[in-house]
Design an enzyme around this catalytic site. Structure first.
Site: not given
Length: 418
Positions: A23-24, A94, A118, A123, A306, A398
């Site tokens: 995802k990132n 974000r 958040c 952040r 994470d 997500r």
């Protein structure tokens, strides 16, 4: 009825699971398609809610996006319409702020909503904005929006006050089309930054040092199309490894880059799990109750923030006292209250959580508060005695592509309702 996951715990997971794309890494890669009018092809976009959100944003900005049956996605932005990222999209994710650099570089202006708060912390994007100012942009904040303008960005030396992954990515994309040379000092070293640089290089950018603390970008007049395969998701891989360990199972995770998981693997080994690996796989075998471990999150190649919640779920069953220190985000212990409802004994003191292991968890109804917290609750449910339900799993969706299906294939008794 809102979706929830129902889990009947106590089953050791066994088998092989292949990870999806990260995802990132997918989100900045999609944002980079704004830098060119030519097609950018992504070979393996993950099916995630955050990816859907940024696709909607790109389409609003003028992108034409088509999906092929073989899971390739074609993105073309022949022209950018109004270069604005509205609050209703930025507020749900974000990482939408990643369009700021590409829009500014390609069109000379950008208007992007401030992300705001958040669940896991503030952040702030001040490092992004300071960097754009160094590149010659005029920045103002009006009515909750960042407004940026520059006739053409100029190369500069940028040293960020703190390490920021999205800030490094945003500035790297902007600098790719700037006039002259840009040097980013104190850059993020995460694999996702290097993956984005790989895409930009394929598009014709000139970048050296991505993946190190110093990145040098020689600006070019324009960028072309490219084809790109996104790196595997190291956080999903780590989550699946913890699933094997916490259930006392035997799980092999494939399609990964083991070097991206070195800190997680070392922590699982210290906790007593048996691990083995090859060029693109890691195998974990649970060995009874974990041993206590002290963990501190930090930037890559250290232990990733994470993975903090997932490892806390594991150490909650350890035979002894573990200490977990969170150095990246200021409010990332919201899963603690839910784990304690399952019988865990965890006490927080500022940025530190003291985890006094218990022999087992008890199934309970739980509520997810953020993406990685939701994964930790699923893991705890897999190991618990009795039934667990996890609500608000839109957080999970997500960042994990059909996680419950992958767990089912490993033998987990887990179903989605609603």
């Amino acid at each position: 009825m809102a979706a929830l996951l129902e889990i009947e715990g106590g089953v050791p997971l066994r088998g092989t699971a292949a990870v999806s794309a990260a995802k990132n890494a997918a989100l900045p890669a999609l944002a980079a398609s704004l830098l060119t009018a030519e097609p950018v092809v992504m070979e393996n976009l993950p099916l995630l809610a955050d990816v859907t959100t940024i696709r909607r944003l790109l389409e609003r900005l003028g992108a034409q996006i088509t999906d092929e049956p073989d899971r390739t996605t074609h993105i073309r932005v022949p022209a950018v319409g109004r270069p604005e990222a509205p609050y209703e999209l930025v507020s749900t994710m974000r990482a939408s702020v990643l369009v700021l650099g590409p829009l500014l570089a390609r069109t000379g202006s950008a208007r992007v909503a401030l992300p705001g708060g958040c669940a896991i912390g503030l952040r702030p994007i001040d490092q992004h904005l300071k960097g754009f100012q160094r590149l010659g942009a005029e920045i103002s904040i009006q009515n909750g929006y960042v407004e940026a303008r520059a006739s053409r960005l100029k190369g500069a030396r940028i040293s960020t006050d703190l390490v920021t992954v999205t800030g490094t990515e945003n500035l790297m994309m902007a600098a790719a089309l700037a006039e002259g040379t840009t040097v980013i000092e104190n850059a993020a070293c995460e694999p996702e930054v290097a993956d984005l640089a790989g895409l930009l290089l394929a598009m014709g950018a000139k970048i050296e040092g991505a993946g190190s603390k110093r990145i040098e970008i020689q600006g070019v007049p324009d960028l072309g199309g490219a084809r790109h395969r996104i790196i595997p998701d190291r956080i999903e891989a780590g989550t699946l490894l913890v699933a094997g360990a916490i259930t006392g199972g035997d799980v092999t995770v494939t399609g990964i880059v083991p070097a991206h998981l070195s800190a997680v693997v070392a922590t699982l080994e210290e906790a007593g799990s048996k691990l083995d690996g090859g060029p693109d796989w890691v195998r974990v075998e649970g060995q009874g109750r974990p041993r206590p471990v002290d963990v501190a999150t930090t930037v890559f190649p250290g232990f990733p923030t994470d993975m903090q919640a997932q490892v806390m779920a594991l150490l909650g069953l350890a035979d002894g006292l573990s200490r977990i220190t969170e150095t990246i985000f200021e409010n990332r212990f919201m899963h603690v209250a839910e784990l304690n409802r399952m019988g865990a004994r965890i006490r927080t003191d500022g940025a530190t959580a003291l985890v006094r292991g218990v022999a087992h968890y008890q199934g309970a109804p739980l509520m997810a508060t953020d993406l990685r917290a939701s994964a930790s609750l699923v893991l705890a449910g897999l190991a618990a005695q009795g039934a667990t339900s996890v609500s608000r799993v839109y957080h999970l969706d997500r960042g994990y592509e059909r996680l419950e299906v992958k767990l089912q294939r490993l033998g987990a008794r887990i179903v989605r309702r609603g």
